[in-house]
Enzyme design. Sequence first.
Site, PDB file in Angstrom:
ATOM      1  N   CYS A   1       0.834  -1.205   0.000  1.00  0.00           N
ATOM      2  CA  CYS A   1       0.000   0.000   0.000  1.00  0.00           C
ATOM      3  C   CYS A   1       0.867   1.254   0.000  1.00  0.00           C
ATOM      4  CB  CYS A   1      -0.924  -0.017   1.214  1.00  0.00           C
ATOM      5  SG  CYS A   1      -1.923   1.462   1.369  1.00  0.00           S
TER       6      CYS A   1
ATOM      7  N   CYS B   1      -0.425   4.106   2.165  1.00  0.00           N
ATOM      8  CA  CYS B   1      -0.202   3.883   3.605  1.00  0.00           C
ATOM      9  C   CYS B   1       1.269   4.083   3.979  1.00  0.00           C
ATOM     10  CB  CYS B   1      -0.570   2.452   4.007  1.00  0.00           C
ATOM     11  SG  CYS B   1      -2.070   1.810   3.314  1.00  0.00           S
ATOM     12  N   ASP B   2       2.157   3.533   3.198  1.00  0.00           N
ATOM     13  CA  ASP B   2       3.557   3.404   3.629  1.00  0.00           C
ATOM     14  C   ASP B   2       4.558   4.194   2.793  1.00  0.00           C
ATOM     15  OD1 ASP B   2       2.755   1.607   5.613  1.00  0.00           O
ATOM     16  OD2 ASP B   2       2.822  -0.073   4.224  1.00  0.00           O
TER      17      ASP B   2
END
Length: 308
Positions: free
Chosen positions: A134, A137-138
């Site tokens: 992701c 997300c990261d």
Amino acid sequence: MSQTEELIIIGSGPAGLTAAIYAARGGLNPLVVSGREAGGQLMITTDVDDFPGFSEGIQGPDLMANMRKQAERFKTCFTHEDVLSVDFSQKPFVIKTETQNLKSQAVIIATGASAMWLNLPSEQRLIGKGVSSCAVCDGFFFKDKNVIVVGGGDTAMREVNYLSKLCKQVTVVHRRDALRAQKALQELVKSKSNVNFIWNSEVLEVLGQDKVTGVKLKNTQTGQISQLQIDGVFIAIGHKPNTDFLKGQIELDQKGYIVVHDETKTSIEGVFVAGDVADYHYRQAVTAAGAGCKAAFDAEEYLENLTK
Ligand code: NAP
């Protein structure tokens, strides 16, 4: 057999828990079958900076814990099991878990989707230590660093586009010599000066002990093995909707996603759907939560009409 519930919600990510909050506030006493790994994809997400209402961001597991507390405040009940199978051919519907045969007048399915992995032992060991599925997300953790994205579809190109704005260099590793992604996305990423492509190649191993230091690649045409030094590996080879337990019970599309009619309705009257299990396009916590709200309203209306 247990008592008949009014509403069972299968899944406890943002879609399922938002459905629970709305249904509980509507007096439906929902039972959430949360799954053994409760909370969904946000449980493996760190900083969530795009869920409205948290000006400083929030950790994924904290967001899910808050949603759960909110659902419990309105007397939602939970059972922490996986659903093994369902029988929607009879009413009340039957939901079979590991230990119980639950019955319910209405059901909301919110089981989400799971990112597919290459399933290499080295990849699995380094998830959260440089391996991710992701970028939103990261990606931030790879600011000004070098990463690879594995995959050639729309998801991969969206990840590449996102990462190209943060990272020093983004290298696409694709097993063929042509992308599957839509043309517009292909052109977008190919126009980026810090994106390059390694064609006809697959990842054999992710290198590194406590964090990713590189990958070992194999050329699918020549068999040649090479190594590439990088800081991060983003796997973007598709998502798999969590619908195995529904096969033969409800209409699914070719990829296994639940077919939706009229926002939240499925092919079975009284069975509603919310979130990524029916959505391969937006796949955001906030869109899943919105869908959960809609499914709860529609389930409530359905149950009201049953008693008229
Ligand atoms: P996808 O279209 O199935 O693409 C998966 C990609 O990963 C393919 O390029 C595939 O290679 C590669 N791949 C699969 N398994 C692999 C493996 N084991 N090792 C290496 N590579 C592997 O999946 P997706 O990109 O997630 O898209 C899913 C659906 O969502 C599609 O219908 C897509 O259009 C839609 N979507 C749309 C958007 C949008 O912005 N409109 C965004 C995301 C997703 P091959 O090409 O060789 O098969």
